[in-house]
Write a protein that holds these residues in place. Structure first.
Motif, PDB file in Angstrom:
ATOM      1  N   ILE A   1      41.739  34.903  19.735  1.00 37.47           N
ATOM      2  CA  ILE A   1      42.255  35.993  20.875  1.00 37.47           C
ATOM      3  C   ILE A   1      41.791  35.663  22.033  1.00 37.47           C
ATOM      4  CG2 ILE A   1      40.207  38.127  22.638  1.00 37.47           C
ATOM      5  CD1 ILE A   1      39.633  38.878  19.759  1.00 37.47           C
ATOM      6  N   TYR A   2      41.265  34.396  22.389  1.00 37.57           N
ATOM      7  CA  TYR A   2      41.711  33.712  23.634  1.00 37.57           C
ATOM      8  C   TYR A   2      42.755  33.436  23.939  1.00 37.57           C
ATOM      9  CZ  TYR A   2      41.041  29.909  26.801  1.00 37.57           C
ATOM     10  OH  TYR A   2      41.631  29.206  27.617  1.00 37.57           O
TER      11      TYR A   2
ATOM     12  N   TYR B   1      43.776  23.155  30.146  1.00 35.22           N
ATOM     13  CA  TYR B   1      43.226  22.365  28.368  1.00 35.22           C
ATOM     14  C   TYR B   1      42.394  21.629  28.887  1.00 35.22           C
ATOM     15  CZ  TYR B   1      43.626  19.747  24.651  1.00 35.22           C
ATOM     16  OH  TYR B   1      43.813  19.163  23.886  1.00 35.22           O
ATOM     17  N   VAL B   2      41.640  21.128  30.176  1.00 35.59           N
ATOM     18  CA  VAL B   2      40.996  20.088  30.297  1.00 35.59           C
ATOM     19  C   VAL B   2      40.186  20.883  31.412  1.00 35.59           C
ATOM     20  CG1 VAL B   2      41.949  18.342  28.633  1.00 35.59           C
ATOM     21  CG2 VAL B   2      42.418  18.166  31.195  1.00 35.59           C
ATOM     22  N   GLY B   3      40.401  21.011  32.601  1.00 36.26           N
ATOM     23  CA  GLY B   3      40.284  21.303  34.018  1.00 36.26           C
ATOM     24  C   GLY B   3      38.533  21.595  33.323  1.00 36.26           C
TER      25      GLY B   3
ATOM     26  N   ALA C   1      32.704  21.588  33.343  1.00 37.81           N
ATOM     27  CA  ALA C   1      31.024  21.620  32.849  1.00 37.81           C
ATOM     28  C   ALA C   1      30.461  20.439  32.546  1.00 37.81           C
ATOM     29  CB  ALA C   1      31.246  22.236  31.090  1.00 37.81           C
ATOM     30  N   ASP C   2      31.041  19.036  32.685  1.00 40.82           N
ATOM     31  CA  ASP C   2      30.395  18.270  32.974  1.00 40.82           C
ATOM     32  C   ASP C   2      29.275  18.244  34.176  1.00 40.82           C
ATOM     33  OD1 ASP C   2      31.661  16.713  30.884  1.00 40.82           O
ATOM     34  OD2 ASP C   2      32.860  15.914  32.077  1.00 40.82           O
ATOM     35  N   PHE C   3      29.078  18.691  35.368  1.00 37.45           N
ATOM     36  CA  PHE C   3      28.675  19.186  36.574  1.00 37.45           C
ATOM     37  C   PHE C   3      27.268  20.108  35.556  1.00 37.45           C
ATOM     38  CE2 PHE C   3      32.739  17.820  38.058  1.00 37.45           C
ATOM     39  CZ  PHE C   3      32.183  16.329  38.547  1.00 37.45           C
ATOM     40  N   ASP C   4      27.442  21.256  35.184  1.00 37.85           N
ATOM     41  CA  ASP C   4      26.449  22.017  34.441  1.00 37.85           C
ATOM     42  C   ASP C   4      26.173  22.851  35.473  1.00 37.85           C
ATOM     43  OD1 ASP C   4      25.954  20.862  32.167  1.00 37.85           O
ATOM     44  OD2 ASP C   4      24.564  19.349  32.980  1.00 37.85           O
ATOM     45  N   LEU C   5      27.480  23.515  36.508  1.00 35.51           N
ATOM     46  CA  LEU C   5      27.279  24.291  37.386  1.00 35.51           C
ATOM     47  C   LEU C   5      27.392  26.267  36.707  1.00 35.51           C
ATOM     48  CD1 LEU C   5      30.066  22.824  40.017  1.00 35.51           C
ATOM     49  CD2 LEU C   5      27.383  22.866  39.815  1.00 35.51           C
ATOM     50  N   VAL C   6      28.040  25.885  36.188  1.00 34.63           N
ATOM     51  CA  VAL C   6      28.170  27.787  35.224  1.00 34.63           C
ATOM     52  C   VAL C   6      28.275  27.205  33.722  1.00 34.63           C
ATOM     53  CG1 VAL C   6      29.276  29.081  34.821  1.00 34.63           C
ATOM     54  CG2 VAL C   6      29.047  28.215  37.175  1.00 34.63           C
ATOM     55  N   PRO C   7      26.694  27.798  32.895  1.00 33.66           N
ATOM     56  CA  PRO C   7      27.111  27.824  31.175  1.00 33.66           C
ATOM     57  C   PRO C   7      28.153  28.015  31.169  1.00 33.66           C
ATOM     58  CG  PRO C   7      24.715  28.479  32.294  1.00 33.66           C
ATOM     59  CD  PRO C   7      25.563  28.669  33.255  1.00 33.66           C
ATOM     60  N   GLY C   8      28.532  27.529  30.057  1.00 38.08           N
ATOM     61  CA  GLY C   8      29.275  27.792  29.223  1.00 38.08           C
ATOM     62  C   GLY C   8      31.158  28.385  29.286  1.00 38.08           C
ATOM     63  N   ILE C   9      30.898  27.821  30.667  1.00 39.15           N
ATOM     64  CA  ILE C   9      32.430  27.817  31.832  1.00 39.15           C
ATOM     65  C   ILE C   9      33.619  27.282  30.816  1.00 39.15           C
ATOM     66  CG2 ILE C   9      32.281  25.528  32.790  1.00 39.15           C
ATOM     67  CD1 ILE C   9      33.386  26.555  35.144  1.00 39.15           C
ATOM     68  N   GLN C  10      33.041  26.097  29.844  1.00 41.30           N
ATOM     69  CA  GLN C  10      34.261  24.916  29.071  1.00 41.30           C
ATOM     70  C   GLN C  10      34.860  25.990  28.362  1.00 41.30           C
ATOM     71  OE1 GLN C  10      31.043  25.042  28.958  1.00 41.30           O
ATOM     72  NE2 GLN C  10      30.318  24.653  26.807  1.00 41.30           N
ATOM     73  N   ASN C  11      34.631  27.337  27.932  1.00 46.44           N
ATOM     74  CA  ASN C  11      34.785  28.385  26.729  1.00 46.44           C
ATOM     75  C   ASN C  11      36.007  29.465  27.607  1.00 46.44           C
ATOM     76  OD1 ASN C  11      33.204  27.990  24.788  1.00 46.44           O
ATOM     77  ND2 ASN C  11      31.755  29.675  25.800  1.00 46.44           N
ATOM     78  N   LEU C  12      36.258  28.746  28.812  1.00 46.01           N
ATOM     79  CA  LEU C  12      37.300  29.150  29.634  1.00 46.01           C
ATOM     80  C   LEU C  12      38.639  28.633  29.829  1.00 46.01           C
ATOM     81  CD1 LEU C  12      35.633  30.256  32.996  1.00 46.01           C
ATOM     82  CD2 LEU C  12      36.553  32.023  31.169  1.00 46.01           C
ATOM     83  N   GLY C  13      38.176  27.255  29.063  1.00 48.85           N
ATOM     84  CA  GLY C  13      39.568  26.406  28.627  1.00 48.85           C
ATOM     85  C   GLY C  13      40.204  26.549  27.329  1.00 48.85           C
TER      86      GLY C  13
ATOM     87  N   PHE D   1      40.836  25.181  20.831  1.00 52.38           N
ATOM     88  CA  PHE D   1      41.525  24.525  20.071  1.00 52.38           C
ATOM     89  C   PHE D   1      40.877  23.524  18.719  1.00 52.38           C
ATOM     90  CE2 PHE D   1      43.454  20.053  19.321  1.00 52.38           C
ATOM     91  CZ  PHE D   1      44.687  21.049  18.513  1.00 52.38           C
ATOM     92  N   ASP D   2      39.562  22.992  19.969  1.00 54.21           N
ATOM     93  CA  ASP D   2      38.516  21.788  18.894  1.00 54.21           C
ATOM     94  C   ASP D   2      38.211  22.475  17.950  1.00 54.21           C
ATOM     95  OD1 ASP D   2      39.290  19.523  19.971  1.00 54.21           O
ATOM     96  OD2 ASP D   2      38.085  20.144  21.969  1.00 54.21           O
ATOM     97  N   SER D   3      37.350  23.829  18.311  1.00 57.08           N
ATOM     98  CA  SER D   3      37.073  25.066  17.506  1.00 57.08           C
ATOM     99  C   SER D   3      37.994  25.205  16.554  1.00 57.08           C
ATOM    100  CB  SER D   3      36.320  26.107  18.008  1.00 57.08           C
ATOM    101  OG  SER D   3      36.259  27.375  17.100  1.00 57.08           O
ATOM    102  N   ILE D   4      39.518  25.587  16.410  1.00 59.36           N
ATOM    103  CA  ILE D   4      39.959  25.987  15.105  1.00 59.36           C
ATOM    104  C   ILE D   4      40.063  25.139  14.060  1.00 59.36           C
ATOM    105  CG2 ILE D   4      42.953  27.268  15.153  1.00 59.36           C
ATOM    106  CD1 ILE D   4      42.246  28.857  17.167  1.00 59.36           C
TER     107      ILE D   4
END
Length: 237
Positions: free
Chosen positions: A217-218, A179-181, A186-198, A203-206
């Motif tokens: 689909i997710y 849910y939040v991991g 994503a706050d560390f900007d290591l991998v762009p768009g990694i928050q989309n895996l959570g 949920f926020d989008s819906i």
């Protein structure tokens, strides 16, 4: 499958579990949204919306749903009834789906009374302060998909141990990380768009009222994935 579903619902309501789960969920939400002073209090917000409810509900689900699912297979393994269940004319998938929809039905029953909140806010808000129906419907849809994913995770962890507490804690950890991991990473900007895996970003989008097929689909694929793991584990027993 329907026989398993009915058995699960009967087990919930033939003991205090079903009533306790629904009661705790509604009372806790009611206290935070209407009684306790603070950021979540709807009456203190000054405008008509249910954002507070849709913010705290996923966190309540984080503990509530694992509490519902922790006994699903743990009890079967502990009591040895899983072997009896497997001798019945049902497949493993039917067992898994029956328990899944049984637990999810209980969660839906806990959600239904919260529709009163929408009526209350619309009444209090008058003609000007009407709720945004699009975002409200979207948020409820998001909660249902989130609940289904949490439920599938809880079922899977209940196959990992005959100890209910272990299954409960494992479910909380996995649900929390999903849910939040990824949002935290994503706050560390290591991998762009990694928050989309959570789950939170979807949920926020819906919840904004936009039902995007990518979000649906997710949730469906994540739910099916954990149900598949549950079936796989059950097959190995």
């Amino acid at each position: 499958m329907f026989a398993i579903l009915k058995k699960e619902l009967n087990s919930f309501f033939s003991s205090p579990i079903g009533y306790l789960v629904i009661g705790v969920f509604l009372i806790t939400n009611g206290l935070f949204l209407w009684i306790f002073k603070g950021d979540f209090n709807i009456l203190d917000a000054g405008f008509a919306d249910l954002n507070s409810f849709f913010f705290i509900a996923p966190w309540f689900f984080l503990f509530l749903i694992p509490a519902i699912t922790m006994r699903s297979f743990s009890d079967e393994f502990r009591l040895g009834t899983i072997e009896i269940l497997k001798t019945k004319p049902v497949t493993n998938w039917q067992i898994v789906n029956g328990k899944f929809f049984g637990a999810l039905s209980l969660i839906i029953l806990a959600l239904l009374p919260t529709l009163i909140y929408t009526i209350s806010i619309n009444t209090l808000g008058g003609e000007i302060g009407r709720l945004d129906s699009g975002s409200t419907i979207g948020s409820y849809v998001g909660l249902l998909f989130l609940a289904s994913t949490y439920t599938s995770i809880g079922l899977f962890t209940s196959t990992l141990s005959s100890n209910q507490i272990v299954a409960f804690l494992l479910a909380i950890i996995i649900c929390f990380l999903l849910y939040v991991g990824f949002d935290a990473l994503a706050d560390f900007d290591l991998v762009p768009g990694i928050q989309n895996l959570g789950m939170k970003s979807h949920f926020d989008s819906i919840s904004r009222g936009v039902i995007d097929s990518r979000d649906l689909i997710y949730f469906m694929s994540t739910t099916i994935f954990f149900l598949f793991l549950t079936n796989l584990k059950l097959t190995q027993e």
